[in-house]
Design an enzyme around this catalytic site. Structure first.
Site, PDB file in Angstrom:
ATOM      1  N   LYS A   1      15.667  47.065  24.838  1.00 61.16           N
ATOM      2  CA  LYS A   1      16.912  47.490  24.315  1.00 61.16           C
ATOM      3  C   LYS A   1      17.749  47.800  25.881  1.00 61.16           C
ATOM      4  CE  LYS A   1      16.107  48.019  20.071  1.00 61.16           C
ATOM      5  NZ  LYS A   1      15.808  46.625  19.302  1.00 61.16           N
TER       6      LYS A   1
ATOM      7  N   SER B   1      17.472  41.344  17.774  1.00 61.29           N
ATOM      8  CA  SER B   1      17.887  42.529  18.190  1.00 61.29           C
ATOM      9  C   SER B   1      18.890  42.593  19.475  1.00 61.29           C
ATOM     10  CB  SER B   1      17.059  43.868  17.871  1.00 61.29           C
ATOM     11  OG  SER B   1      16.310  43.995  19.159  1.00 61.29           O
TER      12      SER B   1
END
Length: 165
Positions: A90, A37
């Site tokens: 993230k 990701s």
């Protein structure tokens, strides 16, 4: 004599363990980055169809947690809003008060006070704020500053701030 040696060794190891735990809890720690990701920033050799046993390891500093001072582009580790046991990594793309365009929903969202908007660098396979909305700053565990493993990738983390797709 061997009893004194064992007792002294146990005291030293216990003290070292407490000091190490305090440092990793309050100042800095190391963690593995798993999955695609955040590729290509982390694990650039992985794509969504392949898996590898080689993960990037990163340095996570925790001084930013003192006053929750973050910037757009910071890469952070945070606890999942839906499962406190899970941690995600993230990039912050929005801070409190910012407006975020959501092209897939044809909508715009304002980030509330005490929250931020996070997305993965590889948006095609990232579970992020597009899925669970803005995250509370209190769920952030630290800011990723450096890649420390593998050796050929050692260095600082880029604070790119391009918008998500």
């Amino acid at each position: 004599m061997s009893q004194n040696f064992l007792l002294d060794a146990a005291k030293k190891y216990f003290t070292a363990g407490i000091v190490g735990l305090t440092i990793s809890d309050r100042y800095a720690s190391f963690t593995a980055v798993r999955g695609p990701s955040m590729s290509p920033t982390f694990n650039p050799h992985i794509n969504s169809s392949t898996r590898s046993s080689f993960d990037d390891y990163v340095l996570v500093e925790k001084f930013c947690l003192d006053k929750y001072k973050f910037s757009r582009g910071d890469v952070v580790i945070f606890r999942s809003p839906s499962d406190y046991k899970e941690k995600h990594i993230k990039r912050i793309v929005g801070l409190p008060g910012d407006w975020i365009d959501l092209p897939s929903l044809d909508d715009t969202v304002r980030i509330p006070v005490g929250h931020c908007w996070v997305v993965g660098d590889n948006s095609a396979c990232s579970l992020d704020s597009r899925s669970f909305g803005p995250i509370p700053l209190g769920l952030i565990c630290g800011r990723v500053t450096h890649i420390i493993w593998p050796p050929h990738r050692i260095g600082g983390v880029n604070k790119k701030t391009n918008a998500f797709a």
